[in-house]
Each structure stands twice: as C-alpha cells, then as structure tokens.
Design a protein around this motif. Structure first.
Motif, PDB file in Angstrom:
ATOM      1  N   GLU A  59     -22.256 -82.896  44.152  1.00 58.59           N
ATOM      2  CA  GLU A  59     -20.865 -82.779  43.720  1.00 58.59           C
ATOM      3  C   GLU A  59     -20.656 -81.544  42.852  1.00 58.59           C
ATOM      4  O   GLU A  59     -19.579 -80.952  42.851  1.00 58.59           O
ATOM      5  N   HIS A  60     -21.685 -81.166  42.116  1.00 56.42           N
ATOM      6  CA  HIS A  60     -21.575 -79.960  41.294  1.00 56.42           C
ATOM      7  C   HIS A  60     -21.293 -78.770  42.217  1.00 56.42           C
ATOM      8  O   HIS A  60     -20.438 -77.922  41.948  1.00 56.42           O
ATOM      9  N   SER A  61     -22.025 -78.742  43.326  1.00 60.48           N
ATOM     10  CA  SER A  61     -21.787 -77.680  44.302  1.00 60.48           C
ATOM     11  C   SER A  61     -20.438 -77.827  44.979  1.00 60.48           C
ATOM     12  O   SER A  61     -19.790 -76.831  45.311  1.00 60.48           O
ATOM     13  N   ALA A  62     -20.035 -79.077  45.194  1.00 59.90           N
ATOM     14  CA  ALA A  62     -18.744 -79.312  45.853  1.00 59.90           C
ATOM     15  C   ALA A  62     -17.624 -78.682  45.037  1.00 59.90           C
ATOM     16  O   ALA A  62     -16.812 -77.919  45.554  1.00 59.90           O
ATOM     17  N   MET A  63     -17.583 -78.996  43.767  1.00 62.14           N
ATOM     18  CA  MET A  63     -16.505 -78.461  42.941  1.00 62.14           C
ATOM     19  C   MET A  63     -16.673 -76.956  42.758  1.00 62.14           C
ATOM     20  O   MET A  63     -15.702 -76.216  42.700  1.00 62.14           O
ATOM     21  N   SER A  64     -17.901 -76.482  42.706  1.00 60.19           N
ATOM     22  CA  SER A  64     -18.119 -75.037  42.587  1.00 60.19           C
ATOM     23  C   SER A  64     -17.566 -74.326  43.809  1.00 60.19           C
ATOM     24  O   SER A  64     -16.899 -73.297  43.694  1.00 60.19           O
ATOM     25  N   ALA A  65     -17.856 -74.884  44.973  1.00 65.46           N
ATOM     26  CA  ALA A  65     -17.344 -74.280  46.210  1.00 65.46           C
ATOM     27  C   ALA A  65     -15.824 -74.329  46.226  1.00 65.46           C
ATOM     28  O   ALA A  65     -15.155 -73.393  46.661  1.00 65.46           O
ATOM     29  N   CYS A  66     -15.276 -75.425  45.727  1.00 62.77           N
ATOM     30  CA  CYS A  66     -13.818 -75.564  45.678  1.00 62.77           C
ATOM     31  C   CYS A  66     -13.210 -74.501  44.771  1.00 62.77           C
ATOM     32  O   CYS A  66     -12.196 -73.890  45.112  1.00 62.77           O
ATOM     33  N   VAL A  67     -13.814 -74.287  43.621  1.00 67.46           N
ATOM     34  CA  VAL A  67     -13.284 -73.291  42.685  1.00 67.46           C
ATOM     35  C   VAL A  67     -13.346 -71.898  43.315  1.00 67.46           C
ATOM     36  O   VAL A  67     -12.386 -71.133  43.272  1.00 67.46           O
ATOM     37  N   TYR A  93     -13.895 -78.863  34.380  1.00 66.55           N
ATOM     38  CA  TYR A  93     -13.204 -78.153  33.297  1.00 66.55           C
ATOM     39  C   TYR A  93     -12.878 -76.727  33.725  1.00 66.55           C
ATOM     40  O   TYR A  93     -11.832 -76.186  33.382  1.00 66.55           O
ATOM     41  N   ILE A  94     -13.805 -76.125  34.456  1.00 63.81           N
ATOM     42  CA  ILE A  94     -13.607 -74.745  34.903  1.00 63.81           C
ATOM     43  C   ILE A  94     -12.468 -74.669  35.917  1.00 63.81           C
ATOM     44  O   ILE A  94     -11.652 -73.749  35.883  1.00 63.81           O
ATOM     45  N   ALA A  95     -12.387 -75.656  36.789  1.00 61.87           N
ATOM     46  CA  ALA A  95     -11.302 -75.656  37.781  1.00 61.87           C
ATOM     47  C   ALA A  95      -9.952 -75.619  37.087  1.00 61.87           C
ATOM     48  O   ALA A  95      -9.037 -74.911  37.501  1.00 61.87           O
ATOM     49  N   ALA A  96      -9.827 -76.378  36.013  1.00 60.56           N
ATOM     50  CA  ALA A  96      -8.558 -76.410  35.284  1.00 60.56           C
ATOM     51  C   ALA A  96      -8.340 -75.126  34.504  1.00 60.56           C
ATOM     52  O   ALA A  96      -7.247 -74.558  34.511  1.00 60.56           O
ATOM     53  N   SER A  97      -9.368 -74.648  33.844  1.00 64.18           N
ATOM     54  CA  SER A  97      -9.175 -73.470  32.997  1.00 64.18           C
ATOM     55  C   SER A  97      -9.052 -72.183  33.799  1.00 64.18           C
ATOM     56  O   SER A  97      -8.462 -71.225  33.317  1.00 64.18           O
ATOM     57  N   LEU A  98      -9.588 -72.151  35.004  1.00 63.06           N
ATOM     58  CA  LEU A  98      -9.374 -70.984  35.856  1.00 63.06           C
ATOM     59  C   LEU A  98      -8.105 -71.144  36.694  1.00 63.06           C
ATOM     60  O   LEU A  98      -7.813 -70.310  37.546  1.00 63.06           O
ATOM     61  N   ARG A  99      -7.386 -72.243  36.430  1.00 61.47           N
ATOM     62  CA  ARG A  99      -6.071 -72.481  37.026  1.00 61.47           C
ATOM     63  C   ARG A  99      -6.124 -72.555  38.537  1.00 61.47           C
ATOM     64  O   ARG A  99      -5.335 -71.925  39.251  1.00 61.47           O
ATOM     65  N   CYS A 100      -7.082 -73.350  39.049  1.00 58.71           N
ATOM     66  CA  CYS A 100      -7.223 -73.536  40.488  1.00 58.71           C
ATOM     67  C   CYS A 100      -6.463 -74.791  40.915  1.00 58.71           C
ATOM     68  O   CYS A 100      -6.814 -75.886  40.480  1.00 58.71           O
ATOM     69  N   PRO A 101      -5.465 -74.689  41.755  1.00 56.46           N
ATOM     70  CA  PRO A 101      -4.656 -75.859  42.129  1.00 56.46           C
ATOM     71  C   PRO A 101      -5.330 -76.753  43.173  1.00 56.46           C
ATOM     72  O   PRO A 101      -4.795 -76.999  44.246  1.00 56.46           O
ATOM     73  N   ILE A 102      -6.510 -77.256  42.827  1.00 55.28           N
ATOM     74  CA  ILE A 102      -7.287 -78.104  43.734  1.00 55.28           C
ATOM     75  C   ILE A 102      -6.753 -79.529  43.658  1.00 55.28           C
ATOM     76  O   ILE A 102      -6.402 -80.001  42.575  1.00 55.28           O
TER      77      ILE A 102
END
Lengths: 395, 192, 129
Positions: A59-67, A93-102
């Motif tokens: 899942e760590h990779s999943a969200m990383s790939a998503c970001v 946290y990074i997805a939110a702070s990098l403002r990724c609309p996932i």
C-alpha cells in the motif's frame, strides 16, 4: 436511464470507478476492500476502461504511485482498508500536502492487533489529521454516490485535496443490496474531464513537486492546506446540489433523521445509522421524541452546522466505532470533536459517548434502543451518568 | 408465514456448496420483482467444507437495518450432515419455517433440532442434485423447495432469474438441468 | 536577504513553478577547499565531470576537454580528486598517500583561505534553459 442492480458495496464502488474511468489506479488488495480491486481489474482486463492499472507490492507503493501519477496530471483513484491504510501513512499526508486530488475508497476495518478483518472505524480515524477530506457512507448506494461526487470535490480548483470515501467493511462492502446505478454517460458528464493546473508532464511549463521546505516556508504551506479545507465545505455542498439536480439524491454535510422536533438524539456514522433509523421509528411509535444525526462529512468537520442542528436538544449520545486511547476518558474521536464543538460554540448540553462494534462486534437494535433510553434519562437528569460507556464488551 | 414487513432468512451449508450464491440468486430475484433485499455471508474465514452461514433480508420497503440476523423467519439447511452438529434452529421464530435438505421426514428433523413449532419442510435435494446435475450442489433445488414452502416467490420469476444468473457461463444443458432440479424439489418437498 | 513571502503569495503544495531554479542557489560559498588542476597532467577522461555532484566541472564540448571548475557552485567536496585516475597513478608511482594539496597530483584540493579572490563569480551561462 438509471437502473437498479443487486450489488455489494465493494462492487458499487468499483462500478463508480468504471464509470469515472480514471487515468490511473494503483492499488494493493486487503480484506475487505479486495472485491473492489478485483472487480475493477476485471473491467481493465475486459477493456471497459482506459485506466492504467498499476499492480504494486504494498500500500505504501500504491499511494506513492498515486501521488506520482497525480502530480504528472492524471486523475487517480485507489482503495484500501485498515493496516493497508496504516502502511501508506506517510504518503497519505504527502498526498494531501502536495495537493493531489486522489479519490480513495476506505473500507473501514479494525487496525491490528490482534489481527481483525472486521469493521470498525479505527483505520480512518488514524488519518483524521492528514489533510484529507473524509466522507462517511451508510450503504453501498451512498458509497457509490459519494465516490462520484468525490472526484468533483477533490479536483475543484479551490480545494485540490484528496478525498477518502468510507463504508463499513463486510457490513455494507460485502452485503448485496439494491443499488441505483446511473447511466454511464450521465456519470461521465457529471465528473467531466480532469483539468490539472500544474501537471508535471506539461513540459512547456517545467516544475518541481515535493521539494525541501525549511522552517521559513513549511508553515505557510500548511496554512494553504487550511484554506483549502475551509473552501471544501462550500464545494461539497455545491457538488451535492448539482448531484441532486442530476441524479435526484439529496446529500448534505450530515443527514438529520426525525431530528427537528426531537428532544434527544444519537449521532452514529456509516451502517449503524441505518440500524438506528429503525430504532428511531420504533421509539417514535411509542411516542418518544427521538432523532438521529448521521454524519456524512467528517473532514472538514462541520462544527457550526452540527451545533446548530443539535442546539434544541436536551441531550445527545454519540456512538463511536473506535477508541482514541489515552484521550479524555479514553473516549472515541467523534465524541471528542463534538463536545469540543459544543463548548467552542458555548452550547451546554449533556453528551455521552458509547463506544461500540470494535473489531466487527455486531450492534443490535436492542442495544441502540438502550442508548436512546439512557439518553432520555440523561435529558431528565441533565447530565450523563457516565461520560463513556463501552457498549457490548464482556466485563 | 410471518406477516411482518421484513423477512429474515438464514442459510446453513458448507463452504463450496453454493450457499452464498443461493443467497445472491434470491437477492437478484427480489430485485427483479421490485422488492428490497440484503444478502450477506457470515464473515468468518471460509474454506471448502467448513460450516458457513449466509443471510438474506427481503422487504417491500427499503431496508436500512444492518445488524446480523438473530431471529430469522426462515432457516434453510443445504447440507444434511449439519443436522445434529450445528444448532440450525437457533433463534428461529416460533412461527418460522425450517427447510432442510435431507432424506429424513419433518418429524425426524423436529426431533433432532428440537424445533416443535412453526413449519418444518424437508426435501432430498442432494439426491435430486446428483440425479439431475451429477453433483451434490444443492442450491438450485433448495431454491425451488423454498419458493414452494414459503410462497415468497413466484416459481417462474425464480426460474427466469436462475437462467439469467447462469447466462453463458455454463452450457444450456447445465442450465436446464438446474431448472429441472429446481422444479422437482418444489414438487417433492414435504411439510410436517 | 530577500523578503520572505506570505502564504497567499506562494504556489500551493510547495510546488516550484519554474525549471532549473537550483541555479539560483549559489553553493560555492560552502567551500572550505578549492579544486585546482594541472592542465598538462590532465588526460581529459571526464571521470571528474561524471562524478561531480554539483555539475561543476567545466568542459569544452567541441574539443572534448575538461577546462576547469565552476566556482559559483563547487562545494569543495573533493570527489573529483578522489576519482581522478591521474591522481591514482601518481600515488601508485610514489607509493605514498599524498596530501590533498600535493603539487604532484593532477587535481589538488587547496584550502580556500589561501586564495586571494573570492572565486565565486558565475562562470557558467544559464542560457541552456
């Protein structure tokens, strides 16, 4: 023309994902989200979507790939539960702070340990400070509807925050119910095309995502996230209105059920709200003036609106499906946020917390009835006999 | 048959026997006839041969309750070897219906399960399945017996749904065999 | 010292909406040791260029020559001297581990304080953008 289908909650979310047809889905399977990813993978294999489906090893990779995909300019979706969500914690946290609309489906399941694959809300509560917008869903239908709206909420230029759409693991994710599925073209028209403002793949306008901040700028970037959260509430209501006009289903920040003329109320999220509605009806038939408030938007927390909706009541009970260990009275998070809201808005009324259903322990109508009856007593006495009750635990 | 608005059904079987499928098939039939429904399995780790339960709720009105079913109106037992080892009649309402796949008659079933009220129906669905399908997958014959015993579904609506469910996943020979098994169980089910 | 901007004035999410902005960060001032090379000894193998973490080895592309160091960015890490095969050859021949500023080496690392001029004017053009 919409049609009614027999779908599990997981299937309903996968259906929404198919109709949204995101550019990228990177996901890792975990019970009870698995069926969503399985169904979606079938759609990919059958050529029903154009999505680039990235099979990752965690899942760590999943969200990383998503970001990464989102920063590149793609419309991105994923799904997880419990420890899967916990594993991707830093990237969440990074997805939110990098403002990724996932947009992510979170099928609520208890965090280990011991290992438990069943429903409670400890997983999503762990991300409540992450900067994500968080929506609750009572049923597969709501999970389907929320997923569709989530895309518009996330991508709105005044928001640009990721959205988590929750539903109860097994209870709704694996229960087949009657779901109204809208026409593919109507859903497609509603979500529209994604117009990323700063995609990495736009080589005409080179840019960098994720640089280092010192103490001179980090705070300012966080302040921007606050701004986005403040805008989110209005955007959520705007999208709900548009959704209602198109699909004839009315959503708000929360759902009041027989609340207006109630004397006491219970607050319960996700599937338990459905069970509570049955209890409300039964008690109303006895002449008792009870009501229910079902939260839908948990982040951003609609404090003012909640306080206004509850203001007239004599007592309120909150039902929490998780514990915030070590917090005041070892209460649940929903209770803690509600009492803070009431205090901050100078509304005084007795509030009690009922922690229930941990690790998927069933919550029966009889137990919910007890909560209502105790709340009626609380209205009489003017205070909670106990601030926190652990409902259903064997002493 | 209970006249409450909501009908709650519990299924008993073993993993791999199509218990969950039967519950879903019933849900699809309900969908087709404009009813509201919920179909969900018991949520334990399942392996082939392990005793499992599945649940179905049926109603003319929207169903919002999401708790487990404690007091079903109907209990179906798809595997005869469960009788005596699993308390299949547990929680069954007094005026409920117990439908069991077994060569035994209703009186014998009453003895074993201690369910002495309501209605007990039996049908040798295993024998019918082996005869018609060549395998002991008892869900379709049990659905036929269920429709006959409870009157909750129109037989033809059920059959139409079974056809739709199988679709092109199996040969038409297999589909017709299932339909035959379904009709036969409906004929052969006895009440006592 | 540039004026720090408020949260409304900067791009969201920490995005940097320009390319190659690292060029503006002149890291030459970090230097405690400055590389100096012997032009006659140099064999122009380009190993220093390959390994320099700050892209601070200057090359004459046309003639395929290493020509010097970009002192606006060179941090004096000494990796160029470490990987230089001429340096290695010299040490092998003398049989000694030489001091970093030994005059027999091809690339020497000399204390920055020993140089009179600052040596941080921007040598390289940024027109490559």
């Amino acid at each position: 023309m919409s049609k009614f289908e027999a779908l599990t909650g997981d299937n309903a979310v996968a259906m929404a994902m198919r109709q949204i047809n995101p550019d990228v889905v990177a996901a890792y399977p975990i019970t009870p989200q698995t069926e969503t990813v399985e169904f979606f993978a079938e759609y990919v294999a059958d050529g029903l979507v154009d999505t680039e489906f990235v099979c990752v090893e965690s899942e760590h990779s999943a969200m990383s790939a998503c970001v990464g995909a989102s920063a590149a300019g793609a419309r991105v979706m994923t799904a997880t539960s419990a420890n899967g969500l916990a594993l991707m914690w830093e990237i969440v946290y990074i997805a939110a702070s990098l403002r990724c609309p996932i947009v992510m489906s979170v099928v609520n399941r208890a965090l280990s340990g011991p290992i438990n694959i069943h429903c409670d809300h400890s997983d999503v509560m762990g991300m409540r400070d992450s900067g994500w917008i968080i929506l609750f869903s009572e049923s597969g239908q709501e999970a389907y509807d929320n997923t569709i709206q989530a895309v518009r909420i996330a991508e709105h230029p005044d928001v640009l925050l990721p959205v988590a759409v929750c539903q109860d693991g097994f209870i709704t994710s694996h229960a087949m119910e009657r779901v109204e599925v809208y026409d593919d073209s109507d859903v497609k028209a509603f979500v529209g095309a994604y117009g990323p403002r700063w995609p990495l793949l736009d080589l005409e306008h080179p840019k960098t995502y994720g640089p280092l901040d010192f103490y001179d700028y980090y705070y300012e970037h966080k302040r921007q996230q606050v701004e986005a959260m403040e805008h989110a509430q209005g955007v959520i209501l705007e999208m709900a209105e548009e959704f209602n006009r198109k699909f004839n289903r009315d959503y708000g920040l929360f759902e009041p059920y027989r609340l207006e003329d109630a004397e006491v109320a219970v607050i319960a999220a996700n599937s338990t709200a459905g069970t509570a509605k049955v209890v409300v009806d039964a008690l109303r038939a006895e002449g008792l003036k009870v009501g229910l408030l079902k939260p839908r938007v948990f982040r951003p927390f609609p404090a003012q609106e909640l306080v206004d909706a509850l203001r007239h009541l004599k007592a309120v009970a909150v039902m929490d499906r998780s514990i915030s260990f070590g917090a005041m009275d070892n209460a649940g998070p929903l209770y803690l946020e509600l009492v803070a809201a009431l205090a901050a808005h100078s509304v005084h009324m007795p509030v009690a917390d009922y922690v229930y259903g941990l690790g998927g322990r069933d919550i029966r109508p009889g137990e919910v009835e007890r909560v209502f009856r105790q709340t009626l007593e609380m209205a009489e006495t003017g205070q909670a006999a106990r601030r926190v009750t652990y409902l259903g635990v064997r002493e | 048959m209970s006249t409450r608005e909501l009908t709650e059904i519990r299924w008993h079987g073993r993993g791999g026997q199509g218990v969950v499928t039967a519950g879903k098939l019933l849900a699809e039939t309900a969908l087709g006839s404009g009813q509201y429904f919920q179909a969900f399995p018991d949520f334990g780790p399942e392996r082939m041969g392990a005793p499992i339960r599945a649940y179905t709720r049926l109603s003319a009105k929207p169903i919002t309750i999401h708790s487990q079913i404690e007091n079903p109106d109907v209990v179906l037992v798809l595997d005869p070897t469960l009788l005596g080892s699993v308390p299949v009649a547990e929680g069954l309402r007094e005026d409920g219906i117990l439908l069991v796949n077994t060569p035994m008659g209703p009186q014998a079933v009453r003895q074993i399960t201690s369910f002495h009220t309501g209605k007990v129906c039996t049908v040798d669905a295993s024998h019918i399945a082996i005869d018609e399908l060549g395998r002991e997958i008892t869900n379709t014959p049990m659905l036929g017996a269920f429709a006959r015993a409870t009157g909750l579904f129109d037989m033809e609506a059920l059959i139409k749904q079974v056809r739709a469910w199988f679709g092109s996943k199996v040969t038409s020979g297999v589909v017709e065999a299932n339909i035959r098994a379904l009709r036969r169980a409906a004929e052969e089910v006895v009440e006592g | 010292m540039t004026q720090l901007k408020g949260w409304r004035e900067i791009p969201i999410g920490g995005m940097i909406l320009a390319a190659g902005s690292a060029v503006e960060y002149r890291t030459g001032g970090w230097r405690a040791f400055r590389p100096v090379f012997g032009e006659t000894a140099c064999i122009h193998c380009m190993q220093c260029w390959l390994f320099c973490p700050d892209s601070s080895i200057l090359v004459d592309v046309e003639n395929e020559n290493m020509t010097g160091f970009d002192l606006a960015y060179c941090k004096g890490c000494g990796i160029c001297a470490s990987v230089c095969p001429v340096n290695a050859k010299v040490m092998r021949e003398t049989g000694e581990a030489l001091k970093r500023d030994d005059s027999r080496l091809c690339i020497r690392m000399v204390e920055e304080g020993k140089f009179k001029e600052q040596g941080d004017e921007q040598i390289r053009s940024t027109d490559w953008r």
